[in-house]
Design an enzyme around this catalytic site. Structure first.
Site, PDB file in Angstrom:
ATOM      1  N   ASN A 196     -10.140  -0.425  -0.348  1.00  0.00           N
ATOM      2  CA  ASN A 196      -8.975  -0.204  -0.427  1.00  0.00           C
ATOM      3  C   ASN A 196      -8.187  -0.848  -1.703  1.00  0.00           C
ATOM      4  O   ASN A 196      -8.194  -1.968  -1.966  1.00  0.00           O
ATOM      5  CB  ASN A 196      -8.441  -0.777   0.810  1.00  0.00           C
ATOM      6  N   HIS A 208      -3.206   7.038   2.034  1.00  0.00           N
ATOM      7  CA  HIS A 208      -3.609   5.798   1.645  1.00  0.00           C
ATOM      8  C   HIS A 208      -5.176   5.405   2.277  1.00  0.00           C
ATOM      9  O   HIS A 208      -5.404   5.491   3.435  1.00  0.00           O
ATOM     10  CB  HIS A 208      -2.752   4.703   1.990  1.00  0.00           C
ATOM     11  N   CYS A 237       0.785  -1.257  -0.015  1.00  0.00           N
ATOM     12  CA  CYS A 237      -0.011   0.153  -0.063  1.00  0.00           C
ATOM     13  C   CYS A 237       0.773   1.239  -0.122  1.00  0.00           C
ATOM     14  O   CYS A 237       0.253   2.293  -0.504  1.00  0.00           O
ATOM     15  CB  CYS A 237      -0.817   0.127   1.331  1.00  0.00           C
TER      16      CYS A 237
END
Ligand code: UT7
Length: 319
Positions: free
Chosen positions: A274, A244, A110
């Site tokens: 996500n 993020h 990520c």
């Protein structure tokens, strides 16, 4: 010499799956997902590979930047879900857009987009490139255990891209890694060799959510403060924070601990879930296309992900 952002682009597959849709095949509900994560829906690829999504984001970024594929000197893609070990996603994009330049993928989960931007900055600093295409693209749906409600409702598919040119708008960066394959693990290929004696692992995302949550809040707070200081800026100077998109609660917890006004933290996790390395460039593109960014704005990026990797950076918006 560092870089400036000339254009942005993003792409999410057409198929939208709501929380109620998820509740049809796994023991969950809209209320839990909304309260614990902020996610209302996500996009899943039905036919597209990671490189197909990366390509769509790339052509949009090139158009926004008014740059032709033949002007691109290098392509970098952050991804942990390439369809092939080789050719990389970046090389598939090179082929699809018709560029003639080196290309490679970088794997930092990520935090990947922050890692890849810093790698790009190195090529500019060494004057190896004049224009670069930098992408974050993921098809996390292929890594999900669809019976594990703790992960399958969270991760999703998408891609974001930026075109970079020569400039001085990359102001600070901090990268980190703390080796840990216990808290988040995303196994890849099963070791199908005649001679390999270890038991094959399940190829699914496996995460101790609570532990990642705490690590993410602490690190993001620390890293945001550090990169602002490195850039000689105060928290008040930060026009926007693009974190993020892991969990809306993580973003809110970071906002509470720092003095940057809460409304400056950008989020679209409600719509996309996500998307790992794609989440920051998707959010940046949304801000750009909605004309929310002004020349001279300072934007802070920050992320925590598998690895465990961490990263934050500061750019000035000059478009
Ligand atoms: O992007 C990479 C980095 N990843 C992250 O940053 C993720 C960070 N972590 C998180 O975002 C959160 O920890 C999660 C969203 C993953 C989980 O939220 P949580 O508040 O930490 O929940 P939990 O894992 O502690 O689970 C609480 C309860 C459990 O039930 P019991 O044991 O209390 O009865 C879970 O089984 O919620 C249950 N649960 C669910 N219930 C309904 C877990 N997933 C679900 C679900 N629907 N989808």
């Amino acid at each position: 010499m560092s870089f400036t952002i000339l254009g942005t682009g993003s792409y999410a597959p057409e198929k939208i799956v709501t929380n109620d849709d998820m509740a049809k095949f796994v023991d969950t509900n809209d209320e839990w997902i909304t309260e614990r994560t902020g996610i209302k829906q996500r996009h899943y690829s039905t036919t597209e590979h990671t490189s197909d999504m990366a390509y769509q984001a790339a052509i949009r970024a090139l158009e926004d930047a008014n740059v032709k594929p033949e002007e691109i000197d290098m392509i970098l893609c952050a991804t942990i879900t390439p369809e092939n070990a080789s050719p990389s996603v970046a090389i598939m994009v090179q082929k699809m857009i018709g560029a003639d330049c080196p290309a490679m993928d970088i794997s930092a989960a990520c935090s990947g987009f922050i890692y890849v931007l810093d790698t790009a900055a190195g090529f500019f600093a060494r004057k190896r490139v004049k224009k670069m295409l930098v992408i974050g693209a993921e098809r996390l749906s292929k890594m999900l255990n669809w019976e594990d409600r703790a992960t399958c409702v969270i991760f999703a598919d998408g891609a974001g891209a930026v075109v970079l040119g020569e400039g001085d708008d990359y102001l600070a960066c901090k990268l980190g890694a703390k080796g840990d394959d216990d808290i988040i693990k995303i196994p890849n290929h099963i070791g199908l060799s005649h001679y390999f004696e270890r038991e094959a692992e399940e190829p699914y995302i496996n995460m101790k959510g609570r532990e990642v949550y705490k690590y993410a809040v602490n690190h993001m707070c620390m890293d945001i403060q550090d990169v602002l200081e490195q850039a000689n800026l105060t928290q008040e100077d930060a026009s926007f924070v693009i974190p993020h998109q892991a969990n809306l609660r993580i973003i809110e917890a970071v906002a509470k601990k720092l003095s940057i006004p809460e409304e400056r933290y950008c989020h679209n996790i409600e719509k996309y879930g996500n998307t790992s390395s794609a989440s920051i460039p998707i959010m940046l593109d949304e801000m750009n296309k909605e004309n929310k960014l002004k020349k001279g704005d300072y934007i802070v990026f920050c992320a925590v992900g598998g690895g465990l990797t961490t990263g934050a950076s500061v750019i000035r918006w000059s478009k």
